[in-house]
Design a protein around this motif. Structure first.
Motif, PDB file in Angstrom:
ATOM      1  N   HIS A 112      39.823 -11.014  16.586  1.00  0.00           N
ATOM      2  CA  HIS A 112      38.776 -11.987  16.919  1.00  0.00           C
ATOM      3  C   HIS A 112      39.210 -13.024  17.959  1.00  0.00           C
ATOM      4  N   ASP A 113      40.498 -13.045  18.309  1.00  0.00           N
ATOM      5  CA  ASP A 113      40.971 -13.946  19.367  1.00  0.00           C
ATOM      6  C   ASP A 113      42.310 -13.438  19.903  1.00  0.00           C
ATOM      7  N   ALA A 132      38.806 -10.415  21.260  1.00  0.00           N
ATOM      8  CA  ALA A 132      37.619 -11.150  21.696  1.00  0.00           C
ATOM      9  C   ALA A 132      38.019 -12.299  22.606  1.00  0.00           C
ATOM     10  N   GLU A 133      37.247 -12.447  23.686  1.00  0.00           N
ATOM     11  CA  GLU A 133      37.399 -13.613  24.551  1.00  0.00           C
ATOM     12  C   GLU A 133      36.057 -13.866  25.214  1.00  0.00           C
ATOM     13  N   VAL A 136      35.902 -15.609  18.696  1.00  0.00           N
ATOM     14  CA  VAL A 136      34.775 -15.704  17.765  1.00  0.00           C
ATOM     15  C   VAL A 136      35.328 -15.920  16.365  1.00  0.00           C
ATOM     16  N   ASP A 137      34.453 -16.296  15.428  1.00  0.00           N
ATOM     17  CA  ASP A 137      34.934 -16.415  14.054  1.00  0.00           C
ATOM     18  C   ASP A 137      35.197 -15.016  13.497  1.00  0.00           C
ATOM     19  N   SER A 140      32.362 -12.471  12.601  1.00  0.00           N
ATOM     20  CA  SER A 140      31.504 -12.012  13.707  1.00  0.00           C
ATOM     21  C   SER A 140      31.894 -10.631  14.199  1.00  0.00           C
ATOM     22  N   LEU A 141      33.175 -10.323  14.138  1.00  0.00           N
ATOM     23  CA  LEU A 141      33.652  -9.024  14.616  1.00  0.00           C
ATOM     24  C   LEU A 141      33.080  -7.884  13.774  1.00  0.00           C
ATOM     25  N   SER A 144      28.452  -8.682  13.809  1.00  0.00           N
ATOM     26  CA  SER A 144      27.704  -8.461  15.052  1.00  0.00           C
ATOM     27  C   SER A 144      28.637  -8.106  16.210  1.00  0.00           C
ATOM     28  N   THR A 147      27.772  -8.289  20.042  1.00  0.00           N
ATOM     29  CA  THR A 147      27.708  -9.550  20.778  1.00  0.00           C
ATOM     30  C   THR A 147      29.091 -10.084  21.142  1.00  0.00           C
ATOM     31  N   VAL A 148      30.140  -9.451  20.625  1.00  0.00           N
ATOM     32  CA  VAL A 148      31.505  -9.946  20.841  1.00  0.00           C
ATOM     33  C   VAL A 148      32.071  -9.365  22.138  1.00  0.00           C
ATOM     34  N   THR A 167      32.300  -5.015  25.187  1.00  0.00           N
ATOM     35  CA  THR A 167      32.038  -5.559  23.849  1.00  0.00           C
ATOM     36  C   THR A 167      32.856  -4.783  22.811  1.00  0.00           C
TER      37      THR A 167
END
Length: 182
Positions: A112-113, A132-133, A136-137, A140-141, A144, A147-148, A167
Motif C-alpha cells: 500500500h506504500d 501504491a503511489e 493508500v490505507d 484500500s488495496l 478498491s 482505484t489504487v 493500477t
C-alpha cells in the motif's frame, strides 16, 4: 488453473468487492477460503479446505492470492500443498507486511506504500512487485484495487529495476494472464 483467495480479517463483503473488481473478467475458477477471524492465519484450515475442494486434483495448478493476515496462513499452506504433491503456480501477497515469503514458486508482493514495499523485500519476494503511489490505507488495496495507482517494479531486468505506472487491478490482471497461459 485455480485461484485460491485467502482473505485477511475483515468483512466478507470486502473480499466480494475485490473479486468483482479484479477477477470478474478471468475465466479461471476462483475459490475463497471461508475462514473468518483468526482462521485466516491457519495454514491447516486452508490446507484442509484445498484438500476438500480439489480432492484428487493435486496436479491441478493453483495460484494463491492472499491479503494481510491471510498471507500468514496462505504461505504455509502453499508450502505444504507442494509437499503433498500439489502444484503452486504462483503466490501473490497483498500487503503481507512482516511476513517472510520464500518458496520454489514465483512470489509477488503488492504493497500500500513504498515503505511497506521496500521493507517487505527484506523478507523475500519475487521479481515483479507493485507498490501504491500515492500511498493508500491498507484496506484500500483489497476493497478498491482499481482505484489504487502505483508502480510495477520489475527487478528481473539487468541493471536497475524497471518501473511501469498502472493500477493494482491492472497489475493483478497481468499476473493472472501470465500464469493462465503457462
Amino acid at each position: 488453473m485455480m485461484i485460491i483467495i485467502c482473505p485477511g480479517i475483515h468483512e466478507p463483503e470486502i473480499t466480494d468487492s475485490f473479486i468483482s473488481k479484479c477477477l470478474s473478467q478471468t475465466t479461471v475458477k476462483t475459490m475463497v477460503f471461508p475462514g473468518q477471524g483468526a482462521l485466516a492465519l491457519s495454514a491447516p484450515h486452508i490446507l484442509q479446505f484445498l484438500g476438500d475442494r480439489l480432492k484428487n486434483q493435486r496436479n491441478s495448478p493453483v495460484v494463491f492470492i492472499s491479503f494481510s493476515a491471510g498471507v500468514v496462513g496462505a504461505i504455509v499452506a502453499a508450502w505444504n500443498w507442494q509437499i503433498l504433491g500439489g502444484q503452486v503456480k504462483a503466490f501473490i501477497a497483498i500487503d503481507g507486511w512482516g511476513v517472510p515469503l520464500w518458496g520454489n514458486f514465483p512470489i509477488h508482493r503488492l504493497s500500500h506504500d513504498y515503505f511497506t514495499h521496500w521493507s517487505s523485500l527484506l523478507l523475500g519476494s519475487g521479481h515483479n512487485n507493485f507498490y501504491a503511489e500515492p500511498a493508500v490505507d491498507h484496506l484500500s488495496l483489497w476493497r478498491s484495487p482499481q482505484t489504487v495507482q502505483g508502480w510495477w517494479v520489475d527487478s528481473d531486468c539487468q541493471g536497475s529495476p524497471q518501473q511501469m505506472r498502472l493500477t493494482a487491478t491492472e497489475f493483478l490482471h497481468v499476473l493472472v494472464k501470465r500464469y493462465e497461459s503457462k
